[in-house]
Design a protein around this motif. Structure first.
Motif, PDB file in Angstrom:
ATOM      1  N   ALA A   1       1.050  -2.238  -4.824  1.00 10.68           N
ATOM      2  CA  ALA A   1       0.806  -3.496  -5.538  1.00 10.68           C
ATOM      3  C   ALA A   1      -0.586  -4.031  -5.218  1.00 10.68           C
ATOM      4  O   ALA A   1      -1.282  -4.540  -6.094  1.00 10.68           O
ATOM      5  CB  ALA A   1       1.870  -4.522  -5.166  1.00 10.68           C
ATOM      6  N   ALA A   2      -1.019  -3.899  -3.968  1.00  9.74           N
ATOM      7  CA  ALA A   2      -2.358  -4.357  -3.595  1.00  9.74           C
ATOM      8  C   ALA A   2      -3.428  -3.512  -4.273  1.00  9.74           C
ATOM      9  O   ALA A   2      -4.465  -4.025  -4.705  1.00  9.74           O
ATOM     10  CB  ALA A   2      -2.524  -4.303  -2.079  1.00  9.74           C
ATOM     11  N   GLN A   3      -3.205  -2.210  -4.388  1.00  9.06           N
ATOM     12  CA  GLN A   3      -4.156  -1.336  -5.085  1.00  9.06           C
ATOM     13  C   GLN A   3      -4.246  -1.699  -6.557  1.00  9.06           C
ATOM     14  O   GLN A   3      -5.334  -1.752  -7.130  1.00  9.06           O
ATOM     15  CB  GLN A   3      -3.735   0.127  -4.959  1.00  9.06           C
ATOM     16  N   ALA A   4      -3.118  -1.959  -7.193  1.00  2.35           N
ATOM     17  CA  ALA A   4      -3.115  -2.316  -8.610  1.00  2.35           C
ATOM     18  C   ALA A   4      -3.825  -3.650  -8.819  1.00  2.35           C
ATOM     19  O   ALA A   4      -4.551  -3.831  -9.793  1.00  2.35           O
ATOM     20  CB  ALA A   4      -1.688  -2.384  -9.133  1.00  2.35           C
ATOM     21  N   GLU A   5      -3.648  -4.591  -7.927  1.00  2.00           N
ATOM     22  CA  GLU A   5      -4.295  -5.898  -8.032  1.00  2.00           C
ATOM     23  C   GLU A   5      -5.808  -5.768  -7.875  1.00  2.00           C
ATOM     24  O   GLU A   5      -6.568  -6.455  -8.544  1.00  2.00           O
ATOM     25  CB  GLU A   5      -3.726  -6.846  -6.973  1.00  2.00           C
TER      26      GLU A   5
END
Length: 76
Positions: free
Chosen positions: A25-29
């Protein structure tokens, strides 16, 4: 004894899964592009056509959709 090991293994797998989801999720953000603003619209002083400001021609305080409309308005 085997049941305790299985329980510990399941808890560790769950913890690893939660951390993996947070990482993804942090990578996608991080790779998400910010929303873009729509272009500012102006109206042709001759024909009243609305068009984006970067495509319009400006003469004094008036906007025109093409050079012909600008030239016609300058004659009057």
């Amino acid at each position: 004894m085997g049941l305790i090991k299985l329980f510990i293994l399941l808890v560790l797998a769950y913890i690893a899964f939660v951390f993996w989801r947070q990482f993804k999720a942090a990578q996608a953000e991080k790779h998400r592009t910010p929303p873009q603003q729509p272009p500012r619209m102006v109206r042709c002083a001759q024909c009243q056509l609305h068009l984006p400001e970067d495509m319009a021609l400006r003469q004094d305080d008036k906007w025109y959709c093409c050079s012909e409309h600008r030239d016609v308005d300058q004659q009057y």
